[in-house]
Write a protein that holds these residues in place. Structure first.
Motif, PDB file in Angstrom:
ATOM      1  N   GLY A  93       0.820  -1.208   0.000  1.00 14.00           N
ATOM      2  CA  GLY A  93       0.000   0.000   0.000  1.00 14.00           C
ATOM      3  C   GLY A  93       0.850   1.253   0.000  1.00 14.00           C
ATOM      4  O   GLY A  93       0.564   2.221  -0.714  1.00 14.00           O
ATOM      5  N   ILE A  94       1.938   1.238   0.790  1.00 13.57           N
ATOM      6  CA  ILE A  94       2.839   2.387   0.832  1.00 13.57           C
ATOM      7  C   ILE A  94       3.504   2.599  -0.520  1.00 13.57           C
ATOM      8  O   ILE A  94       3.679   3.740  -0.978  1.00 13.57           O
ATOM      9  N   ALA A  95       3.860   1.514  -1.194  1.00 15.21           N
ATOM     10  CA  ALA A  95       4.448   1.628  -2.535  1.00 15.21           C
ATOM     11  C   ALA A  95       3.466   2.268  -3.506  1.00 15.21           C
ATOM     12  O   ALA A  95       3.863   3.063  -4.374  1.00 15.21           O
ATOM     13  N   THR A  96       2.184   1.956  -3.353  1.00 15.80           N
ATOM     14  CA  THR A  96       1.166   2.561  -4.216  1.00 15.80           C
ATOM     15  C   THR A  96       1.053   4.055  -3.960  1.00 15.80           C
ATOM     16  O   THR A  96       0.956   4.856  -4.896  1.00 15.80           O
ATOM     17  N   VAL A  97       1.087   4.458  -2.679  1.00 21.09           N
ATOM     18  CA  VAL A  97       1.063   5.890  -2.346  1.00 21.09           C
ATOM     19  C   VAL A  97       2.286   6.582  -2.940  1.00 21.09           C
ATOM     20  O   VAL A  97       2.180   7.677  -3.515  1.00 21.09           O
ATOM     21  N   ALA A  98       3.459   5.944  -2.832  1.00 19.39           N
ATOM     22  CA  ALA A  98       4.686   6.542  -3.371  1.00 19.39           C
ATOM     23  C   ALA A  98       4.586   6.701  -4.888  1.00 19.39           C
ATOM     24  O   ALA A  98       4.960   7.748  -5.445  1.00 19.39           O
ATOM     25  N   ALA A  99       4.064   5.671  -5.563  1.00 21.04           N
ATOM     26  CA  ALA A  99       3.922   5.747  -7.020  1.00 21.04           C
ATOM     27  C   ALA A  99       2.922   6.845  -7.406  1.00 21.04           C
ATOM     28  O   ALA A  99       3.147   7.589  -8.372  1.00 21.04           O
ATOM     29  N   CYS A 100       1.820   6.950  -6.660  1.00 25.95           N
ATOM     30  CA  CYS A 100       0.840   8.011  -6.931  1.00 25.95           C
ATOM     31  C   CYS A 100       1.457   9.389  -6.737  1.00 25.95           C
ATOM     32  O   CYS A 100       1.201  10.310  -7.516  1.00 25.95           O
ATOM     33  N   THR A 101       2.282   9.533  -5.703  1.00 28.94           N
ATOM     34  CA  THR A 101       2.897  10.830  -5.416  1.00 28.94           C
ATOM     35  C   THR A 101       3.822  11.257  -6.548  1.00 28.94           C
ATOM     36  O   THR A 101       3.779  12.407  -7.010  1.00 28.94           O
ATOM     37  N   ILE A 102       4.661  10.335  -7.008  1.00 29.90           N
ATOM     38  CA  ILE A 102       5.603  10.669  -8.087  1.00 29.90           C
ATOM     39  C   ILE A 102       4.857  10.886  -9.394  1.00 29.90           C
ATOM     40  O   ILE A 102       5.136  11.836 -10.137  1.00 29.90           O
ATOM     41  N   PHE A 103       3.883  10.018  -9.677  1.00 34.24           N
ATOM     42  CA  PHE A 103       3.156  10.161 -10.934  1.00 34.24           C
ATOM     43  C   PHE A 103       2.307  11.427 -10.939  1.00 34.24           C
ATOM     44  O   PHE A 103       2.095  12.029 -11.997  1.00 34.24           O
ATOM     45  N   ALA A 104       1.824  11.843  -9.762  1.00 32.98           N
ATOM     46  CA  ALA A 104       1.070  13.092  -9.669  1.00 32.98           C
ATOM     47  C   ALA A 104       1.924  14.273 -10.110  1.00 32.98           C
ATOM     48  O   ALA A 104       1.433  15.217 -10.742  1.00 32.98           O
ATOM     49  N   ALA A 105       3.227  14.208  -9.773  1.00 32.54           N
ATOM     50  CA  ALA A 105       4.133  15.276 -10.175  1.00 32.54           C
ATOM     51  C   ALA A 105       4.436  15.246 -11.664  1.00 32.54           C
ATOM     52  O   ALA A 105       4.958  16.213 -12.215  1.00 32.54           O
ATOM     53  N   ILE A 147      -3.784  16.713  -8.455  1.00 38.76           N
ATOM     54  CA  ILE A 147      -4.011  18.143  -8.679  1.00 38.76           C
ATOM     55  C   ILE A 147      -3.425  19.008  -7.572  1.00 38.76           C
ATOM     56  O   ILE A 147      -3.534  20.226  -7.622  1.00 38.76           O
ATOM     57  N   LEU A 148      -2.773  18.379  -6.574  1.00 40.29           N
ATOM     58  CA  LEU A 148      -2.168  19.155  -5.494  1.00 40.29           C
ATOM     59  C   LEU A 148      -0.657  19.245  -5.661  1.00 40.29           C
ATOM     60  O   LEU A 148      -0.070  20.319  -5.523  1.00 40.29           O
ATOM     61  N   ILE A 149      -0.026  18.115  -5.961  1.00 44.58           N
ATOM     62  CA  ILE A 149       1.423  18.120  -6.150  1.00 44.58           C
ATOM     63  C   ILE A 149       1.734  18.665  -7.538  1.00 44.58           C
ATOM     64  O   ILE A 149       1.184  18.206  -8.535  1.00 44.58           O
ATOM     65  N   PRO A 150       2.596  19.676  -7.637  1.00 49.09           N
ATOM     66  CA  PRO A 150       2.843  20.325  -8.930  1.00 49.09           C
ATOM     67  C   PRO A 150       3.622  19.422  -9.890  1.00 49.09           C
ATOM     68  O   PRO A 150       4.316  18.516  -9.434  1.00 49.09           O
ATOM     69  N   PRO A 151       3.472  19.731 -11.204  1.00 48.49           N
ATOM     70  CA  PRO A 151       2.638  20.772 -11.827  1.00 48.49           C
ATOM     71  C   PRO A 151       1.169  20.353 -11.853  1.00 48.49           C
ATOM     72  O   PRO A 151       0.864  19.177 -11.975  1.00 48.49           O
ATOM     73  N   LEU A 220      11.707  14.266 -14.645  1.00 48.21           N
ATOM     74  CA  LEU A 220      10.813  15.178 -15.379  1.00 48.21           C
ATOM     75  C   LEU A 220      10.253  16.289 -14.487  1.00 48.21           C
ATOM     76  O   LEU A 220      10.382  17.479 -14.821  1.00 48.21           O
ATOM     77  N   PRO A 221       9.598  15.969 -13.336  1.00 45.45           N
ATOM     78  CA  PRO A 221       9.107  17.065 -12.497  1.00 45.45           C
ATOM     79  C   PRO A 221      10.226  17.938 -11.946  1.00 45.45           C
ATOM     80  O   PRO A 221      10.043  19.144 -11.768  1.00 45.45           O
ATOM     81  N   VAL A 222      11.394  17.336 -11.690  1.00 46.18           N
ATOM     82  CA  VAL A 222      12.533  18.134 -11.215  1.00 46.18           C
ATOM     83  C   VAL A 222      12.948  19.135 -12.283  1.00 46.18           C
ATOM     84  O   VAL A 222      13.212  20.313 -12.007  1.00 46.18           O
ATOM     85  N   PHE A 223      12.967  18.675 -13.534  1.00 48.81           N
ATOM     86  CA  PHE A 223      13.340  19.552 -14.657  1.00 48.81           C
ATOM     87  C   PHE A 223      12.329  20.694 -14.808  1.00 48.81           C
ATOM     88  O   PHE A 223      12.710  21.863 -14.933  1.00 48.81           O
ATOM     89  N   VAL A 224      11.034  20.369 -14.793  1.00 51.70           N
ATOM     90  CA  VAL A 224       9.999  21.375 -15.010  1.00 51.70           C
ATOM     91  C   VAL A 224       9.957  22.383 -13.863  1.00 51.70           C
ATOM     92  O   VAL A 224      10.018  23.603 -14.072  1.00 51.70           O
ATOM     93  N   LEU A 225       9.862  21.872 -12.630  1.00 51.63           N
ATOM     94  CA  LEU A 225       9.723  22.772 -11.485  1.00 51.63           C
ATOM     95  C   LEU A 225      11.020  23.516 -11.190  1.00 51.63           C
ATOM     96  O   LEU A 225      11.003  24.697 -10.846  1.00 51.63           O
ATOM     97  N   GLY A 226      12.144  22.813 -11.340  1.00 57.58           N
ATOM     98  CA  GLY A 226      13.426  23.475 -11.119  1.00 57.58           C
ATOM     99  C   GLY A 226      13.640  24.632 -12.070  1.00 57.58           C
ATOM    100  O   GLY A 226      14.147  25.695 -11.684  1.00 57.58           O
ATOM    101  N   GLY A 227      13.234  24.441 -13.330  1.00 52.84           N
ATOM    102  CA  GLY A 227      13.375  25.513 -14.308  1.00 52.84           C
ATOM    103  C   GLY A 227      12.553  26.741 -13.954  1.00 52.84           C
ATOM    104  O   GLY A 227      12.996  27.887 -14.143  1.00 52.84           O
TER     105      GLY A 227
END
Length: 426
Positions: A93-105, A147-151, A220-227
């Motif tokens: 279950g924790i792995a699913t939350v982690a995957a959702c968090t990264i994919f949300a970004a 829709i909470l974790i950017p972008p 990818l999110p690091v590239f977008v948000l970092g920029g």
């Protein structure tokens, strides 16, 4: 009172089956013809609202999400999280939350997150002993992080409507998003302790290989948000370069994106964007009507009459946003409510960035609340489970989101500290 009457009239039109963009055009046109005998400069109102470079970021972020979804990049994201956490108590279950968090970004979409992660994660969770209710709930709840974790496309639209900083909003959503992910993971740890791989169960692949395969997508999110935060490019430029980067990852590095996949994703992003632009055009006329009828001034006077504190007003708005979210999608809610309440926020000294995160949390609760709960419908489609069973799975996550909203109202610094450190918010 005028605002509520107009809102009820709009809901009635939608209930009768009228498309959102048509209702947003026809209701204000009818009211304005009745009150003023016409709508001068209608074309200028619409074009003036659509003429903004920030709006270009929304379809580009949508295309970026479609590229990563159709390129099946999320398979490796979940694989890496599962390889790392599979032996921990409640680890699947924790792995699913982690995957959702990264994919949300990556995707910026709650529905896309629930759909894509759910297809892979639900069979694994059930295989390793997680209850059906627990598996359905964690995917539906984890999907709301989209829709909470950017972008986040709704945050971009909110920034456009309120003239808030996109960079500040993205930073403000980061800590609350990670906080909610930690709550979801903690709940899995406490309630689904049996749901983990046995110690002698062979891993699907070595951890370092799984991390190496997922590494490109995580950048990818690091590239977008970092920029954005480093000032290398604007939000619109970030969306364009992020989309190009996503194409390179999916097509050249993963070699999983075909020309047909890309064209289908492009078509879907185009259709969604066209629908959104029509709604924005209608919302421009709707906002013009509110201004002509002095609805924002009435709301300010009403707040003064009732002597509402900032907290009381925010609680009332969160309840209203939640109720609207039961029948409307997030873009429409932002466009319908913000023209009326912006003056009230200014009067009460409510920070626009702080309110943007609170609004997003309320929309997240609505995404998993029947009757129009898109994340739950997605899980039903994936699993074939009765909708009543899926609905029952979500109550703990709704309570956690409500608690997170209350926490954010009580302690605005949870959202505002990071943007202030970056120099975005005062």
């Amino acid at each position: 009172m005028s605002f509520l009457l107009l809102l009820v009239a709009l809901m009635a039109l939608l209930y009768l089956g009228m498309p959102m963009f048509a209702a947003l055009f026809l209701l204000p046109l009818g009211v304005l013809y009745w009150v003023e005998g016409g709508v001068p400069a209608l074309g200028e109102i619409v074009i003036g609202k659509l003429d903004g470079p920030l709006l270009v970021a929304i379809p580009l972020f949508m295309l970026m999400a479609h590229v990563m979804v159709r390129g099946r990049v999320v398979d490796d994201l979940y694989g890496a999280a599962f390889a790392l956490l599979r032996h921990v108590r409640g680890g699947v279950g924790i792995a699913t939350v982690a995957a959702c968090t990264i994919f949300a970004a990556i995707s910026g979409s709650s529905v896309a997150t629930a759909l894509t992660v759910g297809k892979i994660a639900i069979p694994q969770m059930l295989r390793y002993g997680m209850s059906r209710r627990g598996a359905f709930g964690v995917v539906a709840g984890g999907g709301t992080l989209g829709i909470l974790i950017p972008p986040s496309a709704p945050m971009v639209l909110y920034a456009y409507v309120t003239e808030a900083s996109v960079g500040a909003l993205f930073l403000a959503g980061l800590v609350p998003g990670l906080l909610m992910a930690a709550m979801f993971a903690g709940y899995c740890f406490i309630t689904e302790g049996r749901a983990r791989a046995p110690a002698d169960d062979p891993p699907p692949e070595r951890v370092h290989l799984a991390l190496r395969r997922a590494g490109w997508s995580i950048t990818l999110p690091v590239f977008v948000l970092g920029g954005i935060y480093l000032g290398v490019f604007t939000a619109t430029e970030a969306a364009g370069t992020g989309t190009l980067y996503a194409i390179v990852i999916a097509a050249l590095i993963y070699r999983s994106l075909t020309l047909r996949d890309f064209l289908e994703g492009l078509g879907e992003a185009t259709r969604t964007s066209a629908m959104l632009l029509m709604i924005i055009a209608g919302a421009a006329v709707y906002g013009y009507m509110l201004t002509k009828l002095r609805v924002p001034q009435e709301l300010v006077e009403l707040v003064a009459f009732w002597d509402l504190s900032r907290t009381e007003f925010l609680v009332a708005m969160m309840v209203l946003l939640f109720l609207l979210g039961l029948v409307l999608e997030s873009f429409s809610i932002i466009l319908l409510t913000m023209p009326a309440i912006l003056p009230v926020m200014a009067t009460l000294g409510i920070d626009k960035v702080w309110y943007g995160v609170l609004l997003t949390l309320s929309l997240e609760m609505a995404l998993i609340s029947p009757p129009v709960a898109l994340n739950l419908v997605v899980i039903k489609a994936i699993t074939g489970a009765p909708l009543s069973e899926v609905n029952r799975s979500i109550l703990p996550y709704m309570l956690m989101l409500a608690f997170g909203t209350a926490l954010l109202i009580a302690f605005p610094g949870i959202a505002l500290w990071l943007p202030r450190q970056a120099g975005y918010a005062g």
